[in-house]
Design a protein around this motif. Structure first.
Motif: not given
Length: 109
Positions: A22-31
């Motif tokens: 999931x893109x949202x989960x990957x973005x959350x991990x990044x930030x």
């Protein structure tokens, strides 16, 4: 302990936490990660990009294994962190304040 990724990708095992659906989960991990964490993952995953692409091009989605899904998701995470590592030097988009990305529809895998 069982391997998360397919044989031949053992270098990625310490970074199994980046195999995120999931893109949202990957973005959350990044930030929520430090630049040191992003850089460490990037330094290991980026040199494997061509081998990963060649491997996954041979996998059919109707027969994809869990290990192959994790490999695919890890390299989706690589895409998510590449620009922050290569250009910005920080996990968030510079001068963007509290903005975020919200994917409305995710690809099915």
């Amino acid at each position: 302990m069982a391997n998360v990724f397919p044989a031949g990708f053992g270098e990625l095992e310490p970074f199994a936490g980046w195999a995120i659906q999931g893109e949202r989960a990957r973005y959350a991990k990044r930030v929520s990660s430090t630049m040191e964490e992003l850089q460490a993952f990037y330094d290991v995953a980026y040199p494997l990009l061509e081998r990963n692409t060649a491997y996954l091009e041979k996998v059919t989605l109707d027969q994809i294994s869990d290990e192959d899904k994790y490999l695919l998701w890890a390299f989706c995470s690589l895409v998510t962190i590449a620009f922050p590592v290569e250009a910005w030097g920080q996990p968030r988009v510079p001068d963007s304040g509290p903005s975020s990305i919200d994917a409305v529809v995710e690809p099915a895998v």
